[in-house]
Design a protein around this motif. Sequence first.
Motif, short mmCIF file in Angstrom:
data_model
loop_
_atom_site.label_atom_id
_atom_site.label_comp_id
_atom_site.label_asym_id
_atom_site.label_seq_id
_atom_site.Cartn_x
_atom_site.Cartn_y
_atom_site.Cartn_z
N MET A 1 -61.77 25.47 11.75
CA MET A 1 -62.09 25.68 13.17
C MET A 1 -62.06 24.36 13.91
SD MET A 1 -65.29 27.60 14.88
CE MET A 1 -65.46 27.67 16.64
N VAL A 2 -61.45 24.39 15.09
CA VAL A 2 -61.47 23.24 15.98
C VAL A 2 -62.13 23.65 17.29
CG1 VAL A 2 -59.43 22.15 14.95
CG2 VAL A 2 -59.14 23.71 16.88
N GLY A 3 -62.78 22.70 17.92
CA GLY A 3 -63.47 22.97 19.17
C GLY A 3 -62.54 22.98 20.36
N THR A 4 -62.99 23.65 21.40
CA THR A 4 -62.25 23.67 22.66
C THR A 4 -63.23 23.60 23.83
OG1 THR A 4 -60.58 24.84 23.97
CG2 THR A 4 -62.22 26.20 22.85
N THR A 5 -62.74 23.15 24.96
CA THR A 5 -63.52 23.19 26.19
C THR A 5 -63.04 24.32 27.10
OG1 THR A 5 -62.03 21.58 27.23
CG2 THR A 5 -64.01 20.71 26.14
N ASP A 6 -61.96 24.99 26.71
CA ASP A 6 -61.39 26.09 27.51
C ASP A 6 -60.71 27.07 26.55
OD1 ASP A 6 -59.78 27.77 29.09
OD2 ASP A 6 -59.35 26.18 30.53
N LEU A 7 -61.42 28.12 26.17
CA LEU A 7 -60.92 29.05 25.16
C LEU A 7 -59.64 29.73 25.59
CD1 LEU A 7 -61.33 30.30 22.38
CD2 LEU A 7 -62.76 32.06 23.46
N GLU A 8 -59.54 30.17 26.83
CA GLU A 8 -58.32 30.86 27.27
C GLU A 8 -57.11 29.94 27.23
OE1 GLU A 8 -58.09 34.13 27.47
OE2 GLU A 8 -60.20 34.09 26.92
N ASP B 1 -53.17 19.72 20.31
CA ASP B 1 -53.36 20.87 21.19
C ASP B 1 -53.91 20.38 22.54
OD1 ASP B 1 -56.18 20.57 21.01
OD2 ASP B 1 -56.45 22.37 19.80
N PRO B 2 -54.08 21.23 23.54
CA PRO B 2 -54.54 20.78 24.84
C PRO B 2 -55.92 20.11 24.83
CG PRO B 2 -53.52 22.92 25.06
CD PRO B 2 -53.63 22.64 23.58
N ASP B 3 -56.73 20.35 23.80
CA ASP B 3 -58.03 19.68 23.68
C ASP B 3 -57.94 18.37 22.91
OD1 ASP B 3 -60.23 21.42 24.86
OD2 ASP B 3 -59.14 22.88 23.66
N GLY B 4 -56.78 18.07 22.35
CA GLY B 4 -56.60 16.82 21.61
C GLY B 4 -56.73 16.96 20.10
N ASN B 5 -56.94 18.18 19.59
CA ASN B 5 -57.01 18.40 18.15
C ASN B 5 -55.63 18.18 17.54
OD1 ASN B 5 -59.83 19.39 17.91
ND2 ASN B 5 -59.03 20.97 19.28
N LYS B 6 -55.58 17.45 16.42
CA LYS B 6 -54.30 17.09 15.81
C LYS B 6 -53.88 18.12 14.77
CE LYS B 6 -51.80 13.13 13.93
NZ LYS B 6 -51.95 11.74 13.46
N LEU B 7 -52.61 18.52 14.85
CA LEU B 7 -52.00 19.48 13.93
C LEU B 7 -50.72 18.86 13.36
CD1 LEU B 7 -52.00 22.57 16.32
CD2 LEU B 7 -53.77 21.96 14.67
N ALA B 8 -50.37 19.30 12.17
CA ALA B 8 -49.10 18.91 11.57
C ALA B 8 -48.42 20.15 11.04
CB ALA B 8 -49.32 17.92 10.43
N GLY C 1 -72.74 22.76 23.05
CA GLY C 1 -72.18 21.53 23.58
C GLY C 1 -70.69 21.66 23.82
N LYS C 2 -70.11 20.58 24.30
CA LYS C 2 -68.66 20.58 24.54
C LYS C 2 -67.92 20.32 23.24
CE LYS C 2 -67.86 19.54 29.27
NZ LYS C 2 -66.76 19.06 30.03
N GLY C 3 -66.78 21.00 23.09
CA GLY C 3 -65.92 20.74 21.94
C GLY C 3 -65.38 19.33 22.03
N SER C 4 -65.31 18.65 20.90
CA SER C 4 -64.75 17.31 20.88
C SER C 4 -63.82 17.18 19.68
CB SER C 4 -65.86 16.26 20.82
OG SER C 4 -66.64 16.43 19.66
N VAL C 5 -62.98 16.17 19.72
CA VAL C 5 -61.98 15.96 18.69
C VAL C 5 -62.57 15.10 17.58
CG1 VAL C 5 -59.71 14.96 18.24
CG2 VAL C 5 -60.15 16.13 20.40
N GLY C 6 -62.37 15.53 16.34
CA GLY C 6 -62.84 14.74 15.20
C GLY C 6 -61.93 13.56 14.95
N ASN C 7 -62.49 12.39 14.81
CA ASN C 7 -61.72 11.18 14.56
C ASN C 7 -61.18 11.22 13.13
OD1 ASN C 7 -60.57 8.67 14.84
ND2 ASN C 7 -62.46 7.58 14.37
N GLY C 8 -59.88 11.30 12.99
CA GLY C 8 -59.25 11.36 11.68
C GLY C 8 -59.03 12.77 11.17
N ALA C 9 -59.50 13.76 11.90
CA ALA C 9 -59.33 15.16 11.47
C ALA C 9 -57.94 15.67 11.87
CB ALA C 9 -60.40 16.04 12.10
N MET C 10 -57.32 16.42 10.96
CA MET C 10 -56.01 17.02 11.23
C MET C 10 -55.86 18.23 10.33
SD MET C 10 -52.16 15.37 10.89
CE MET C 10 -52.36 14.94 9.18
N THR C 11 -55.27 19.28 10.88
CA THR C 11 -54.93 20.46 10.08
C THR C 11 -53.42 20.46 9.90
OG1 THR C 11 -56.79 21.70 11.00
CG2 THR C 11 -55.05 22.97 9.93
N ALA C 12 -52.97 20.55 8.64
CA ALA C 12 -51.54 20.58 8.34
C ALA C 12 -51.17 21.97 7.86
CB ALA C 12 -51.20 19.54 7.28
N PHE C 13 -50.13 22.53 8.46
CA PHE C 13 -49.63 23.86 8.10
C PHE C 13 -48.35 23.69 7.29
CE2 PHE C 13 -52.06 24.38 12.00
CZ PHE C 13 -52.91 25.41 11.64
#
Length: 132
Positions: free
Chosen positions: A6-13, A115-122, A60-72
């Motif tokens: 799970m990654v956080g968001t500030t705008d679910l839609e 993603d638009p919240d800054g969560n990193k994906l690979a 609270g507000k969703g924030s980006v984890g430093n060093g966190a990334m989900t790889a698909f």
Amino acid sequence: MIGYTMVGTTDLERAVRFYDPVFAEMGLKQCYKDEQVSFWGDKTDVNAPRFATGYPFDGGKGSVGNGAMTAFLIDHSQKIDGLFEIAMSNGGSSEGAPGLRPDYGEGFYAAYVRDPDGNKLAFVCYDVNKNG
């Protein structure tokens, strides 16, 4: 090993508008959504890993984890190229265009996005020479 990520968001839609087409390309559907969270995965297999985005449980507000990334894990380079384009056209930003990454292995092919919240994906393929 993994039940869900799970990654956080500030705008679910906005997050759903980003993830829906990405996961559709990967053959995954939205399997649950309420006003707090949305999950994608195989609705018929509760043991298959799922991916979620949502508002933090503590309010609270969703924030980006430093060093966190989900790889698909993706089966071929052309699909990675397509996923990268889908991510870019739906509000994502590039962290590394699709291509070979010889430092990680001879056939390692990947693209990195946020993603638009800054969560990193690979999106990765471990042996592009074998799978194309």
